[in-house]
Design a protein around this motif. Structure first.
Motif, PDB file in Angstrom:
ATOM      1  N   LEU A  58      -1.241   0.273  -3.062  1.00 38.60           N
ATOM      2  CA  LEU A  58      -2.226  -0.125  -3.245  1.00 38.60           C
ATOM      3  C   LEU A  58      -1.551  -1.459  -1.858  1.00 38.60           C
ATOM      4  O   LEU A  58      -2.089  -1.854  -0.908  1.00 38.60           O
ATOM      5  CB  LEU A  58      -3.396  -0.550  -3.473  1.00 38.60           C
ATOM      6  CG  LEU A  58      -4.361  -1.518  -2.828  1.00 38.60           C
ATOM      7  CD1 LEU A  58      -5.187  -1.175  -2.351  1.00 38.60           C
ATOM      8  CD2 LEU A  58      -5.200  -2.046  -4.050  1.00 38.60           C
ATOM      9  N   ALA A  59      -0.916  -1.898  -2.470  1.00 39.74           N
ATOM     10  CA  ALA A  59       0.077  -3.221  -2.100  1.00 39.74           C
ATOM     11  C   ALA A  59       0.121  -3.071  -1.179  1.00 39.74           C
ATOM     12  O   ALA A  59       0.642  -3.684  -0.060  1.00 39.74           O
ATOM     13  CB  ALA A  59       0.355  -4.280  -3.327  1.00 39.74           C
ATOM     14  N   THR A  60       1.644  -2.154  -1.106  1.00 36.80           N
ATOM     15  CA  THR A  60       2.287  -1.656   0.368  1.00 36.80           C
ATOM     16  C   THR A  60       0.984  -1.139   1.285  1.00 36.80           C
ATOM     17  O   THR A  60       1.640  -1.099   2.574  1.00 36.80           O
ATOM     18  CB  THR A  60       2.989  -0.598  -0.353  1.00 36.80           C
ATOM     19  OG1 THR A  60       2.617   0.195  -0.268  1.00 36.80           O
ATOM     20  CG2 THR A  60       3.827  -1.153  -1.448  1.00 36.80           C
ATOM     21  N   GLY A  61       0.282  -0.245   1.076  1.00 32.17           N
ATOM     22  CA  GLY A  61      -0.755   0.154   2.786  1.00 32.17           C
ATOM     23  C   GLY A  61      -0.364   2.352   2.538  1.00 32.17           C
ATOM     24  O   GLY A  61      -0.763   2.472   3.481  1.00 32.17           O
ATOM     25  N   ALA A  62       0.607   1.913   1.369  1.00 28.86           N
ATOM     26  CA  ALA A  62       0.731   3.575   1.565  1.00 28.86           C
ATOM     27  C   ALA A  62      -0.272   4.406   0.764  1.00 28.86           C
ATOM     28  O   ALA A  62      -1.291   3.646   0.348  1.00 28.86           O
ATOM     29  CB  ALA A  62       1.967   3.821   1.392  1.00 28.86           C
ATOM     30  N   PRO A  63      -0.795   5.793   1.101  1.00 30.94           N
ATOM     31  CA  PRO A  63      -0.940   6.991   0.242  1.00 30.94           C
ATOM     32  C   PRO A  63      -1.110   5.919  -1.413  1.00 30.94           C
ATOM     33  O   PRO A  63       0.299   6.093  -1.332  1.00 30.94           O
ATOM     34  CB  PRO A  63      -0.667   7.733   0.772  1.00 30.94           C
ATOM     35  CG  PRO A  63      -0.471   7.966   2.072  1.00 30.94           C
ATOM     36  CD  PRO A  63       0.205   6.670   1.990  1.00 30.94           C
ATOM     37  N   LEU A  64      -2.663   6.537  -1.824  1.00 25.26           N
ATOM     38  CA  LEU A  64      -2.625   5.887  -3.105  1.00 25.26           C
ATOM     39  C   LEU A  64      -1.847   7.346  -4.005  1.00 25.26           C
ATOM     40  O   LEU A  64      -1.066   6.569  -4.221  1.00 25.26           O
ATOM     41  CB  LEU A  64      -3.578   5.296  -3.752  1.00 25.26           C
ATOM     42  CG  LEU A  64      -4.599   5.013  -3.260  1.00 25.26           C
ATOM     43  CD1 LEU A  64      -6.108   4.493  -4.006  1.00 25.26           C
ATOM     44  CD2 LEU A  64      -4.250   3.446  -3.308  1.00 25.26           C
ATOM     45  N   GLN A  65      -1.767   8.530  -3.398  1.00 19.20           N
ATOM     46  CA  GLN A  65      -0.873   9.299  -4.292  1.00 19.20           C
ATOM     47  C   GLN A  65       0.040   9.163  -4.516  1.00 19.20           C
ATOM     48  O   GLN A  65       1.245   9.336  -4.788  1.00 19.20           O
ATOM     49  CB  GLN A  65      -1.370  10.640  -3.457  1.00 19.20           C
ATOM     50  CG  GLN A  65      -2.741  10.992  -3.811  1.00 19.20           C
ATOM     51  CD  GLN A  65      -3.203  12.010  -2.876  1.00 19.20           C
ATOM     52  OE1 GLN A  65      -2.948  12.879  -1.611  1.00 19.20           O
ATOM     53  NE2 GLN A  65      -4.140  13.389  -3.273  1.00 19.20           N
ATOM     54  N   ALA A  66       0.895   8.208  -3.153  1.00 20.36           N
ATOM     55  CA  ALA A  66       2.658   8.148  -2.651  1.00 20.36           C
ATOM     56  C   ALA A  66       2.915   7.286  -4.099  1.00 20.36           C
ATOM     57  O   ALA A  66       3.967   7.786  -4.842  1.00 20.36           O
ATOM     58  CB  ALA A  66       2.852   7.287  -1.972  1.00 20.36           C
ATOM     59  N   GLY A  67       2.509   6.440  -4.977  1.00 18.83           N
ATOM     60  CA  GLY A  67       2.843   5.596  -5.798  1.00 18.83           C
ATOM     61  C   GLY A  67       3.373   6.999  -7.439  1.00 18.83           C
ATOM     62  O   GLY A  67       3.813   6.698  -7.877  1.00 18.83           O
ATOM     63  N   LEU A  68       2.005   7.682  -6.974  1.00 18.84           N
ATOM     64  CA  LEU A  68       2.150   8.505  -8.618  1.00 18.84           C
ATOM     65  C   LEU A  68       2.950   9.576  -7.945  1.00 18.84           C
ATOM     66  O   LEU A  68       4.098  10.109  -9.321  1.00 18.84           O
ATOM     67  CB  LEU A  68       0.808   9.762  -8.202  1.00 18.84           C
ATOM     68  CG  LEU A  68      -0.480   8.797  -8.625  1.00 18.84           C
ATOM     69  CD1 LEU A  68      -2.127   9.757  -8.487  1.00 18.84           C
ATOM     70  CD2 LEU A  68      -0.665   7.945 -10.144  1.00 18.84           C
ATOM     71  N   VAL A  69       3.417   9.992  -7.183  1.00 22.21           N
ATOM     72  CA  VAL A  69       4.753  10.822  -6.432  1.00 22.21           C
ATOM     73  C   VAL A  69       5.527  10.432  -7.009  1.00 22.21           C
ATOM     74  O   VAL A  69       6.708  10.299  -7.486  1.00 22.21           O
ATOM     75  CB  VAL A  69       4.738  11.379  -5.219  1.00 22.21           C
ATOM     76  CG1 VAL A  69       5.531  11.806  -5.231  1.00 22.21           C
ATOM     77  CG2 VAL A  69       3.283  12.236  -4.736  1.00 22.21           C
TER      78      VAL A  69
END
Length: 824
Positions: A58-69
């Motif tokens: 969320l803080a980076t502005g990336a898709p939230l699924q990217a953090g889980l990946v």
């Protein structure tokens, strides 16, 4: 044949496997098993990683699924291939600012491609085996970089906490903050406040219930509590939106200016590599603090860790995930939760995959304000007061401040570059800045050199030395830790010339009164050197079988021929001599060993050999200092009261020398209460003499691991014959009672619990004997005047690690000496 090499039986009907007679039998075939400790540790890490991964995305502005990946890939790929088995990798807060800037400039698909290229660069660095080079970066730069990133994260997430949207830079966020405060969203603020409250208070729940509840990670409790409260209260706030995996964006071909892309790849590579390698070193320290774990896990292979991180970034970027790096919070949680192998790291990645596929409806209930509050707290914690105190103590505040401000206002790569430039400038300034003064007092000419003495200062040194008249007595005081060859030659030439013309010259170091002989190869006054490592010095003579003493000595620079030799036909003793078949243990010399006792007595020969080695090698080096002490008398700075255990070498573990310590040793390092020694007032007499006559400034009570006296106390039974040992050990009974008192906090070691009841009693005994010390009249009087300090110390023999009692009044915590905050 190796114990791990598979063997094939010649006869399939035989049940026993054949192996060479002098090699261990082959290990039996085992099924793959996961230790229960790894399972529980993986669950603890997963519960921390899940909300943090979503929050960082969320803080980076990336898709939230990217953090889980990234979390899943970090656990599975880096966990499998990395060189630090217990380090947990995933999306790191230290990469948030860099990733957010890349997404803003190039878009998400190009950012994923940059992550892949950074992974390839890490693979190249790992193959070149340059991992250790990354650790050469000044800690002030690393801490400043993390602090700058933390400030940037906190300022950006503050807008989401207040119900708004963050801007693209820190300055823009600060300019937009007044307007955001004027348009608060009460629901978002309520959810954020609840998250922060739970995050701060959960680790501070007192009592036994608190110890049980604290096993649940505070991050999970904070996010789950805020989510439940928002759902029950029906608050309307933006929530997590996980799009379908079928629409998940993968890496694309990089688009943009070549120089910009190269700079981006270098930035990701630098930040990921440095953070991961420093994290691996920190995990090594955590493992070393846990008894038995270091032998099972082993030290980190930093080059392999770099290869593992590179592979993880390639996979994460290709699958549309955030950049991956070692994460300190998850790694420390993994070690503290009891993980014993890399299986815990990999299993946590499996759990993240399961959650990403099966827990989407639950994850979509989480308010974005709660995740923002969690990440904002992480960002604030990255500005560590401990780091600021450390860089202040080492006079590197300027490097820290410049790096922090550069990262905040210019960017990570620019800030780090500025920090490196300032660090180099500060180092050059310190190296070149040398103050040389000359003055005369009572006919003695004093030349004082402050700072590092290099060739740059030789002209000024020469001018100051030529101010000393011929035939005068001169004292040259060198207050620095470095001298190059040019300065040494200049100083030696002047000294020889001055003494040849009838003058006298005394070269001293930082400690007044410690002089250096002119013939010494290093004119620095302090001749204290670390103790050299040695093997078991009870080495048997090759032919006679008797025991040869090998006295351990400090490594003296003026002892020619002193050698640290590996195992071989000749064993090098601490004095630089070797034990060989021609030594005194040979048949030719056994009848005239030089011992004053019986020639065949191993004990007398060992004593005689040790004394002979001292007279031959050590005495010439310390004769001048001992002569001074004989003239001036002893003036020790502290009374050191420790156990009589032969493994405790007080001068070694305190780096002290003759005249420094007034040592009292007894069984169990006990301090009997006044009037309870039953006619033996030796300890009380030593305390009174040290405090009232010698006027020591501190008293240290030092316990140690594996203390036989404490073991005897634990195993003692009432009744029986009152032997001298039993009568003496009764002074330790208050320590037993203190340990059994549930109303008093237990003494403990920083970072781990005591290994067993004996170690717990050893720690408790130090605290109890300090209380006994305060009961002595001379000690109490000196404490009231502020002329005396009391210190508790614990020495772990097997780890060669010293611990100091840092909080004697509230919580009895024995901390590592490196981390202890001691006043000068």
């Amino acid at each position: 044949m190796s114990a791990c090499a598979p063997t094939r039986a010649t006869d399939p009907t035989r049940t026993e496997r054949m192996h060479q007679p002098h090699s261990p039998p082959p290990a039996p075939h085992r099924r793959f098993r996961i230790a229960g400790a790894d399972v529980s540790a993986s669950i603890a890490v997963f519960l921390i990683a899940l909300p943090l991964s979503l929050g960082i995305a969320l803080a980076t502005g990336a898709p939230l699924q990217a953090g889980l990946v990234a979390a899943a890939v970090g656990g599975l790929v880096a966990g499998l291939l990395g060189g630090c088995p217990l380090q947990v990798s995933g999306p790191a807060a230290g990469l948030t600012v860099v990733t957010a800037d890349l997404i803003h400039r190039y878009g998400w698909r190009t950012t994923c491609a940059i992550t892949v290229l950074a992974g390839l660069a890490q693979l190249g660095l790992g193959c070149l085996r340059v991992a250790r080079t990354a650790l050469a970066v000044s800690p002030a730069i690393v801490h400043g970089m993390l602090a700058g990133i933390g400030v940037t994260i906190a300022v950006a997430q503050l807008h989401i906490v207040l119900g708004g949207t963050p801007q693209s830079s820190v300055l823009a966020n600060l300019r937009a903050l007044p307007a955001q405060l004027a348009n608060l969203q009460p629901a978002a603020v309520t959810v954020s406040a609840l998250t922060l409250t739970l995050l701060l208070l959960w680790p501070r729940i007192p009592g036994r219930a608190g110890r049980l509840l604290r096993k649940v990670p505070a991050a999970l409790v904070a996010v789950a509590g805020a989510t439940a409260a928002a759902s029950l209260a029906g608050l309307t706030v933006p929530k997590v939106d996980l799009p379908s995996w079928s629409s998940h964006a993968l890496a694309g071909l990089p688009e943009g200016p070549v120089l910009g892309l190269v700079a981006a790849v270098l930035t990701i590579t630098l930040v990921c590599s440095v953070q991961s390698l420093l994290g691996a070193v920190a995990v090594d320290k955590l493992i070393a603090a846990r008894p038995g774990l270091s032998a099972r896990v082993g030290r980190a292979d930093l080059d392999r860790e770099l290869l593992g991180q590179g592979a993880a970034n390639i996979v994460s970027g290709a699958l549309g995930g955030l950049p991956v790096a070692g994460v300190a919070v998850r790694s420390s949680a993994n070690v503290n939760a009891g993980a014993v192998s890399r299986n815990s790291t990999m299993l946590h990645g499996v759990l993240v995959v399961v959650a990403a596929l099966l827990m989407v409806p639950v994850l979509e209930l989480i308010p974005l304000a709660s995740l923002a509050a969690l990440v904002m707290a992480v960002g604030i914690q990255m500005v560590s007061l401990h780091h600021i105190r450390t860089v202040t103590r080492h006079r590197e505040v300027l490097v820290y401040a410049v790096t922090t401000l550069g990262v905040v206002f210019l960017g990570v790569l620019e800030g780090v570059t500025l920090g490196v430039a300032v660090a180099v400038a500060v180092a050059m300034h310190r190296l070149a800045r040398t103050r040389i003064t000359h003055d005369e007092k009572e006919g003695v000419h004093h030349v004082h050199v402050r700072g590092q003495l290099t060739f740059l200062a030789v002209p000024r040194l020469s001018r100051a030395l030529h101010l000393v008249p011929q035939g005068a007595h001169a004292v040259v005081e060198l207050d620095g830790s470095f001298m190059d060859h040019a300065a040494y030659e200049s100083l030696q030439d002047w000294q020889k010339t001055h003494t040849a013309r009838g003058g006298s010259a005394e070269l001293t170091g930082r400690r007044a009164g410690v002089s250096t002989e002119p013939a010494s190869p290093s004119p620095v006054g302090c001749r204290c050197h670390p103790w050299t490592p040695w093997r078991n010095h009870q080495c048997g003579s090759p032919l006679s079988g008797t025991t040869a003493s090998r006295p351990a000595m400090p490594k003296a620079p003026s002892t020619a021929g002193t050698t640290d030799a590996p195992d071989g036909p000749h064993r090098v003793d601490g004095s630089g001599t070797t034990d060989s078949p021609d030594d005194s243990g040979s048949p030719d010399s056994s009848g005239s060993s030089g011992s004053s006792g019986s020639p065949g007595n191993p004990g007398s020969r060992q004593l005689a050999r040790g004394i002979s080695a001292f007279q031959r090698n050590t005495a010439p080096l310390v004769r001048g200092e001992l002569a001074r002490l004989a003239r001036e008398g002893q003036q020790p700075s502290q009374l050191f009261l420790t156990c009589a255990d032969s493994r405790l070498v007080t001068s070694m573990i305190t780096s002290s020398g003759p005249g420094d310590l007034f040592v009292v040793r007894n069984v169990g390092n006990l301090v009997p209460l006044p009037g309870e020694e039953s006619g033996d007032d030796s300890v009380a007499a030593a305390i009174e003499y040290a405090v009232d006559v010698l006027q020591v400034r501190s008293i240290t009570v030092c316990g140690h691991s594996g203390c036989g006296a404490m073991q005897a106390l634990l195993n003692s039974e009432p009744g029986g014959a009152q032997t001298p040992l039993k009568r003496w050990l009764r002074h330790g009974l208050p320590s037993l009672e203190r340990m059994a008192d549930t109303g008093l906090p237990w003494a403990r070691l920083a970072g781990r619990a005591p290994a067993d009841a004996v170690e717990q009693l050893c720690l408790t005994n130090v605290v109890q004997q300090l209380e006994h010390l305060r009961s002595h009249e001379s000690v109490a009087r000196a404490l009231r005047k502020g002329a005396l300090e009391l210190h508790g110390m614990y020495f772990h023999v097997g780890e060669a690690q010293a611990y100091l009692l840092t909080q004697a009044d509230e919580e009895q915590v024995f901390g590592h000496v490196e981390a202890a905050e001691l006043s000068s």
